[in-house]
Design an enzyme around this catalytic site. Structure first.
Site, short mmCIF file in Angstrom:
data_model
loop_
_atom_site.label_atom_id
_atom_site.label_comp_id
_atom_site.label_asym_id
_atom_site.label_seq_id
_atom_site.Cartn_x
_atom_site.Cartn_y
_atom_site.Cartn_z
CB CYS A 1 -0.78 7.37 2.10
SG CYS A 1 -1.94 6.28 2.94
CD GLU B 1 -1.82 2.25 1.77
OE1 GLU B 1 -2.69 3.11 1.68
OE2 GLU B 1 -0.74 2.47 2.34
#
Length: 247
Positions: free
Chosen positions: A118, A84
């Site tokens: 993020c 990720e």
């Protein structure tokens, strides 16, 4: 997710946020079976030692640079990996968008943890017809979110460490854009103000790399088709995409 699925877990939190890492360990040890769930503290040596072990699955959240190292180690033992990674996430504001709604939502995303998230947007493609209204609404929202200014607000965080502060400072210094709001920094406390910058191309330092900080670069576009084309040029598989329009 892994725990909910019934898996045993070894968690290795980031050494960049030691207080959070300590809290995770405390919570795990207090609430979970230590024979099935373990929290390992440390930095590169500890991460490297963990990667030498054989796992059923490796799940990593972080940068692409470290992601490549994880993927290589997983390949040695054919261990499946989920990476990720960060992303140069675009937001797109069409001329049919509600500029106030877009401004508030996108400022919230950049104010959260001072942009160190993020999935927050990395840059905003704005239809040139609504750009002035959007900038005005952003400035209004900043005053509303932080009545005494971001620096005095208990709701606005600091950059995680001096290395990241210097990286962000260099990124802003290298930009050819025009600062419309903010730009204030304090190296002593790793403070960087929410900063709105009008940039003129996707090759600007604030668009080329993921900032992971409180920068809000705006790039004017002629229409939605141009916005989509530019977003695909910058990063065709971003972690998030934030579209504001009539639908």
């Amino acid at each position: 997710g892994a725990i909910a699925a019934g898996c045993t877990v070894v968690l290795k939190p980031s050494e960049s946020s030691p207080y959070t890492a300590a809290l995770l360990q405390e919570a795990m040890e207090a609430s979970l079976d230590p024979s099935a769930f373990v929290c390992v503290q440390g930095a590169i040596p500890e991460s490297s030692a963990l990667l030498e072990c054989k796992w059923d699955k490796i799940f990593y959240t972080g940068s692409g640079t470290v992601g490549k190292i994880i993927a290589k180690k997983g390949a040695e033992t054919l261990t499946p990996v989920t990476l990720e990674l960060g992303g140069r996430n675009p937001a797109i504001i069409t001329k049919n968008a509600d500029p106030r709604l877009a401004a508030r939502r996108l400022l919230w995303a950049k104010g959260l943890n001072a942009g160190q998230v993020c999935v927050s947007q990395n840059y905003i493609l704005v239809d040139k017809d609504v750009l002035p209204f959007f900038v005005k609404e952003l400035k209004t929202a900043i005053k509303e979110f932080y009545p005494d200014g971001p620096k005095e607000s208990k709701d606005f965080g600091r950059i995680v460490n001096s290395r990241q502060f210097e990286r962000l400072k260099k990124m802003l210094d290298s930009s050819e854009g025009e600062i419309l709001y903010g730009g204030e920094m304090d190296a002593e406390t790793n403070y960087i103000a929410p900063t709105i910058i009008r940039v003129s191309s996707t090759s600007d330092s604030l668009v080329v790399d993921e900032s992971f900080g409180p920068f809000i670069p705006l790039l004017a576009v002629d229409n939605l088709d141009e916005a989509i084309r530019l977003a695909n040029e910058v990063h065709s598989t971003p972690l998030g995409l934030y579209a504001f329009g009539s639908k």
